[in-house]
Design an enzyme around this catalytic site. Sequence first.
Site, PDB file in Angstrom:
ATOM      1  N   HIS A 197      27.367  27.577 -20.029  1.00  9.70           N
ATOM      2  CA  HIS A 197      28.017  29.180 -20.453  1.00  9.70           C
ATOM      3  C   HIS A 197      27.101  30.400 -20.723  1.00  9.70           C
ATOM      4  O   HIS A 197      27.843  31.361 -20.999  1.00  9.70           O
ATOM      5  CB  HIS A 197      28.359  28.465 -22.029  1.00  9.70           C
ATOM      6  CG  HIS A 197      29.806  27.875 -21.537  1.00  9.70           C
ATOM      7  ND1 HIS A 197      30.261  26.855 -22.956  1.00  9.70           N
ATOM      8  CD2 HIS A 197      31.222  27.553 -20.192  1.00  9.70           C
ATOM      9  CE1 HIS A 197      31.656  26.352 -22.531  1.00  9.70           C
ATOM     10  NE2 HIS A 197      31.751  26.984 -21.276  1.00  9.70           N
ATOM     11  N   CYS A 510      38.124  23.393  -0.698  1.00 11.23           N
ATOM     12  CA  CYS A 510      37.931  23.267  -2.067  1.00 11.23           C
ATOM     13  C   CYS A 510      36.552  24.182  -2.649  1.00 11.23           C
ATOM     14  O   CYS A 510      36.193  23.471  -3.462  1.00 11.23           O
ATOM     15  CB  CYS A 510      39.201  22.930  -3.275  1.00 11.23           C
ATOM     16  SG  CYS A 510      38.880  21.156  -3.122  1.00 11.23           S
TER      17      CYS A 510
END
Length: 589
Positions: A197, A510
């Site tokens: 984060h 992907c």
Amino acid sequence: MKLNAKEVHLRGAALCRGIAIGTPFFFTVIEDVLPEFTLSKHEIEQEVLRYTCAVNLCRKDIEKLQSKLEKEGIVEGASILEAHLQIIQDPLITTEIEKEIRKTQKNSEHVFQTAIKKYEQKFNSIRDPIFRERFKDIQDLSRRILGYLRNSVRIILTEVPPGSVVFAHELTTSDVAEARPENIVAFITEAGGETSHAAIVAKAKGIPFVSNIKIDTLDPRVIERVIVDGRTGGIILNPSLESQEYYQNLSTQLSTHFRVLQRAASYAPETIDGYQVILSANIDTPEEVDTAKKYGTSGVGLLRTEYALLTRDGLPDEDSQFALYRQVVDNMPNKAVVIRTFDVGGDKMLINFPQDNEAQTFLGCRAIRFLLKERDIFKTQLRAILRTSAYGRVKILLPMISALSELEEAKQILREVTEELHQEGYQIPHTVPLGCMIEVPSAAIIADLLAQQCDFLSIGTNDLVQYSMAVDRGNQHVNSIYAQTDPSVIRLIKLIATEANHYGIPVTVCGEVAADPRFTPLLLGLGIHELSVSPRHIPVIKHAIRSTSIVAASLLAETILSLSTAQEIMELLVSEYQKNVPEDCFYNY
């Protein structure tokens, strides 16, 4: 060492792109030795109150930081801090600690730190770095709470002087949230990954970030200036005037080039000769949709449900899952949303779900095998997805199919759940498009059989390379063998694309290969119609698509299929890609 001394070059891991030149600032968090003592009975409730006050002060800090990021327009960071606020309300942080203080009659610092260490052990048993990074959020909050309990003095990054390159062992989300881009030009840490984060917020702020640098070996007294290359992970200590001039010019060039890429957000992802490509986003949480839309995504090509839900305390119920999926679908009107069922097991274990050691292997009870074994979990998730399908263009993706029997069994369960929901009165479609991930060689070899039973296929190149090459991509001792350009991998992708196209169903890539613009022409030439990448990679992949022609891509694929080594293939891909970008700008977007 002085500026006229020989410059020192270091190499780390690039987390956030960009070039920075500045002065060093060493950011150190001093960890206090926490006391442990027994409380008298009349002190217990006062101790609980002291702990509650520390938690409340921490919450006010986070709310203030969240408001700051919202004003700065940093949606990703504000969303992460919203998750922090939810963690603070978790029983782990609130009632459980209060109960433990009353039960043990120990001081709150000791009780709280003990609880956090137990939780850390659970997360450390998970090999997936994305899951382990999630624990950093809890550590971030615990540091603040302990700071208030101990009345510790904190140095915050708002106090850093302008033009600083911040050196730290590790940075938390709130550390980076407090940082001012006008003061801090780059971050250098020893620990931290691209999915942390802290890195996500740094990217949103546009601050270059390099990790994996041994901070303890550096002497702050002899470093006067630093260059950070966020593309390559290069660090130059005490750079020469020539080096500074070179990187100043490169920084200007990179900024200009990236502005060109961002302007392409409104353009269609099509080749020079009009070949249409679907370019979608891989996301972990609903908050990432806004970033994907900003860059002009075609939809959500992969919603990884395990990252958004399985780090909770216990398994998510049907309504919790429905609410999350509905949030994504509502924010993607008229666009496809591919929801992958839980890809757990191997390196992604469920928190607080008992499993034996065998289940933690990559070749054990993972992904679709786990779901077919734990049918209640599977059916609950399918119910939530099917309920969501009434509100948008939902598709279901099954992870790590290795045999046709697994697909057939999953389809039977899906039919049962669909019938149950219809009987309960839910207005859902009679059929929802179903696809499977091609991640193992056995699935690639029977791509023709799978294509006849599916509505679409999706190639997960990360695992396909791993299983094809028999290489654990997390094992540093065999990293050199893990080659995305190995001829065997390229031929498997070609085989899958050929069979999917033959039976008239779309096939998506992907994995990391899809997010590397050097591979884009090759994938198009192999017959891939759709790509799905993380939102931040959309501009550069869209630029790569618009810079090639399907004719040239087909010729490139034909040439590459004739090559015999991974090195030859990579050299050709790099050579071709460099023709479409400014010199030195191609590396590590």
